[in-house]
Scaffold this active site. Sequence first.
Site, PDB file in Angstrom:
ATOM      1  N   GLU A   1      -4.189   8.248  -4.044  1.00  0.00           N
ATOM      2  CA  GLU A   1      -4.652   7.427  -2.926  1.00  0.00           C
ATOM      3  C   GLU A   1      -4.766   8.225  -1.621  1.00  0.00           C
ATOM      4  O   GLU A   1      -5.385   7.761  -0.672  1.00  0.00           O
ATOM      5  CB  GLU A   1      -3.652   6.278  -2.756  1.00  0.00           C
ATOM      6  CG  GLU A   1      -4.243   4.946  -2.433  1.00  0.00           C
ATOM      7  CD  GLU A   1      -4.846   4.210  -3.627  1.00  0.00           C
ATOM      8  OE1 GLU A   1      -6.061   3.961  -3.582  1.00  0.00           O
ATOM      9  OE2 GLU A   1      -4.126   3.864  -4.574  1.00  0.00           O
TER      10      GLU A   1
ATOM     11  N   ASN B   1      -6.101   4.287  -7.365  1.00  0.00           N
ATOM     12  CA  ASN B   1      -7.341   4.866  -6.840  1.00  0.00           C
ATOM     13  C   ASN B   1      -8.310   5.219  -7.951  1.00  0.00           C
ATOM     14  O   ASN B   1      -8.782   4.327  -8.626  1.00  0.00           O
ATOM     15  CB  ASN B   1      -7.075   6.036  -5.894  1.00  0.00           C
ATOM     16  CG  ASN B   1      -8.289   6.313  -5.010  1.00  0.00           C
ATOM     17  OD1 ASN B   1      -9.072   5.397  -4.762  1.00  0.00           O
ATOM     18  ND2 ASN B   1      -8.476   7.519  -4.553  1.00  0.00           N
TER      19      ASN B   1
ATOM     20  N   ARG C   1       0.852  -1.198   0.000  1.00  0.00           N
ATOM     21  CA  ARG C   1       0.000   0.000   0.000  1.00  0.00           C
ATOM     22  C   ARG C   1       0.884   1.242   0.000  1.00  0.00           C
ATOM     23  O   ARG C   1       1.974   1.259   0.623  1.00  0.00           O
ATOM     24  CB  ARG C   1      -0.850  -0.035   1.269  1.00  0.00           C
ATOM     25  CG  ARG C   1      -1.829   1.107   1.452  1.00  0.00           C
ATOM     26  CD  ARG C   1      -2.952   1.052   0.475  1.00  0.00           C
ATOM     27  NE  ARG C   1      -4.103   1.861   0.907  1.00  0.00           N
ATOM     28  CZ  ARG C   1      -5.064   2.213   0.070  1.00  0.00           C
ATOM     29  NH1 ARG C   1      -5.036   1.862  -1.214  1.00  0.00           N
ATOM     30  NH2 ARG C   1      -6.101   2.912   0.507  1.00  0.00           N
TER      31      ARG C   1
ATOM     32  N   SER D   1      -7.892   1.081   3.306  1.00  0.00           N
ATOM     33  CA  SER D   1      -8.321   0.596   1.992  1.00  0.00           C
ATOM     34  C   SER D   1      -9.544  -0.300   2.129  1.00  0.00           C
ATOM     35  O   SER D   1      -9.844  -0.799   3.214  1.00  0.00           O
ATOM     36  CB  SER D   1      -7.182  -0.204   1.365  1.00  0.00           C
ATOM     37  OG  SER D   1      -7.578  -0.791   0.152  1.00  0.00           O
TER      38      SER D   1
ATOM     39  N   ASP E   1      -7.985   8.394   0.170  1.00  0.00           N
ATOM     40  CA  ASP E   1      -8.505   7.322   1.034  1.00  0.00           C
ATOM     41  C   ASP E   1      -8.298   7.625   2.520  1.00  0.00           C
ATOM     42  O   ASP E   1      -8.845   6.946   3.380  1.00  0.00           O
ATOM     43  CB  ASP E   1      -7.854   5.977   0.691  1.00  0.00           C
ATOM     44  CG  ASP E   1      -8.488   5.322  -0.531  1.00  0.00           C
ATOM     45  OD1 ASP E   1      -9.554   5.779  -0.980  1.00  0.00           O
ATOM     46  OD2 ASP E   1      -7.903   4.348  -1.052  1.00  0.00           O
TER      47      ASP E   1
ATOM     48  N   THR F   1      -9.332   0.585 -10.458  1.00  0.00           N
ATOM     49  CA  THR F   1      -8.506  -0.334  -9.672  1.00  0.00           C
ATOM     50  C   THR F   1      -8.621  -1.637 -10.426  1.00  0.00           C
ATOM     51  O   THR F   1      -9.417  -1.755 -11.342  1.00  0.00           O
ATOM     52  CB  THR F   1      -9.092  -0.466  -8.232  1.00  0.00           C
ATOM     53  OG1 THR F   1      -8.831   0.733  -7.531  1.00  0.00           O
ATOM     54  CG2 THR F   1      -8.499  -1.612  -7.420  1.00  0.00           C
TER      55      THR F   1
ATOM     56  N   GLY G   1     -13.742  -1.312  -7.211  1.00  0.00           N
ATOM     57  CA  GLY G   1     -15.065  -0.779  -6.861  1.00  0.00           C
ATOM     58  C   GLY G   1     -15.066   0.072  -5.612  1.00  0.00           C
ATOM     59  O   GLY G   1     -16.120   0.357  -5.050  1.00  0.00           O
ATOM     60  N   GLY G   2     -13.877   0.477  -5.146  1.00  0.00           N
ATOM     61  CA  GLY G   2     -13.802   1.383  -3.994  1.00  0.00           C
ATOM     62  C   GLY G   2     -14.515   0.796  -2.790  1.00  0.00           C
ATOM     63  O   GLY G   2     -14.334  -0.380  -2.451  1.00  0.00           O
TER      64      GLY G   2
HETATM   65  O1  DON Z   1      -7.962   1.186  -1.564  1.00  0.00           O
HETATM   66  C1  DON Z   1      -9.126   1.484  -1.801  1.00  0.00           C
HETATM   67  O2  DON Z   1     -10.051   1.117  -1.125  1.00  0.00           O
HETATM   68  C2  DON Z   1      -9.431   2.321  -3.027  1.00  0.00           C
HETATM   69  N1  DON Z   1      -8.313   3.170  -3.323  1.00  0.00           N
HETATM   70  C3  DON Z   1      -9.812   1.426  -4.165  1.00  0.00           C
HETATM   71  C4  DON Z   1     -10.247   2.209  -5.367  1.00  0.00           C
HETATM   72  C5  DON Z   1     -11.061   1.446  -6.314  1.00  0.00           C
HETATM   73  O3  DON Z   1     -11.370   0.299  -6.141  1.00  0.00           O
HETATM   74  C6  DON Z   1     -11.527   2.174  -7.509  1.00  0.00           C
HETATM   75  N2  DON Z   1     -12.292   1.295  -8.353  1.00  0.00           N
HETATM   76  N3  DON Z   1     -13.323   1.364  -8.856  1.00  0.00           N
END
Ligand code: DON
Length: 561
Positions: free
Chosen positions: A411, A392, A98, A443, A414, A372, A463-464
Amino acid sequence: MRSQHILRRVVIAWLAVVVTTAAASPRAPGTAAIASAHPRATAAGQEILDAGGNAFDAAVAVSAALAVAEPYSSGLGGGGFWLLHLAKSQRDVFVDAREVAPGAARPDMYLDANGGVRADATLDGPLAAGIPGHPAGLVHLARRYGRLPLARSLAPAIRLAEEGVPAHVRLTTGLRFRRAAAAKSPAFSAVFYPNGEIPAPGAVIRNPDLGRTLRSLAARGFDGFYRGETAAMLVDGVRSGGGIWTLADLAAYRVIERQPLRSRFREMTIVSAPLPSAGGIALANMFNMLAGYDLGKLDGVSRKHLLVEVMRRAYRDRALFLGDPAFSSPPVERLTSAYYAEGQRASIRLDRATPSAALPGAPSDAGQGSDTTHFSIIDRDGNRVAGTLSINTWYGAAFIPPGTGVILNNEMDDFTVKAGAANWFELVGGDANAIAPGKRMLSSMSPTFLESPRGVAIVGTPGGSRIITMVMLAALEWIDGADASRMVGLKRFHHQFLPDLVDYEEGALTKDEIAALEQRGHSLRLNQRSYGNMNVVTWDFATGKVEAATDPRGLVEGQIY
Ligand code: DON
């Protein structure tokens, strides 16, 4: 190209049926499978397996190739997590690469004089970027777990960067979206807006500078990125664009190996991400809450209502307690205990939604998809990799330090930049996830293994904030007998405590279910954007069948390769 990609997977799956019936030992499937978000990345992994590499070498090849072929999702300027299963020792390892906050980062660095959050400061340009972990992760994987030299596993990605990759719909859609921010980065624009235009589908995108950076990494390992000429170009570019990186920040970056977080639901073991991801904790907590119900006996609406209530409670704790364990002490044992879940269950009503504001510790509500990537690999010996990598949001910070070809992550978004203020994924948080020098931002990325007497599934998705609930829904399907393609195709819904909404994609809820959920007090929101891009590999012990499946959402959006 796409059809070849699918064909190869079908062939792999077909071979598995033939080969492994005799050798159906729970340790070695006797065949390999790769599922990734881009056919060139899958091919890179296959090339390395064919060259005698194991799943970990293939993971290096796939990760590096994704950095080139899916430049909007992940890359050397970002970070990620690789969950490994070592077949020989039956050991699971979590490789945490990370990003970390630069040494000059401060908790209030994104606030204006009135204490408000500076719009876009955490998203666009080099100030939004954490110190990357992805290159260090590749070096670590190759050196500690691979069979082949790092340079061999990086070769397909170097070729892709130098020879070019055809633009596809996802790539050009992202460029449209990031145009304004990218205008401030001539090096970014030179690669992705040749002649000032968004490339036509099929146009070849070359990134020779990235090829050179990959060559430097291949030749010199860690020092080829984090020290010397590449590091100097990165720091110069970042600082001239208003960022705060130093050479010392880069040289100090370290990968951390962690114990994966294990939990149980029925006969299934879930092996997933520990902090600094919220994934494993939230999955454990949600499954612990669900353990008190007989899901099979609930009608469809009540089942969905219950899943939403469980999601809501797990995400409340994410907001309240979770962050980098090196900087605070989140109560992981408590949050993942059956006893704690029992207490949470007591507040769940099957006939009525619990407003998030009614749960203890709710901060005040606030306002706001992205990219991502995830891939899954199994090799013939049974080694496994679940890798989720990110810069991100789409194209990260939309900034390339001149001469490097490396797209910087954004990032830093986050982190909790202000208590109660929502980030890009509408997540809120508190002190545990406040910015501090050298700290990893919380994350949701959740590379996961599901294991049961039936077999194994390797699961994950972008998918964040929605990643964790997507993995949870897929896991529930898997223990009910779903195969890989059903898991990736599943219609999805999500709740994350705040905003107090059931977010769902078209087809996830029927009209009647929507009415019934509203009747129980839920507010619903149809999400028009692509809901994840899951990649799954499964291995069934009884049939010996190995199957790889890619999310149809990725196919629809990325049909032109
Ligand atoms: O680490 C995380 O939770 C986010 N930076 C992930 C970002 C992400 O999955 C974007 N995708 N759609």
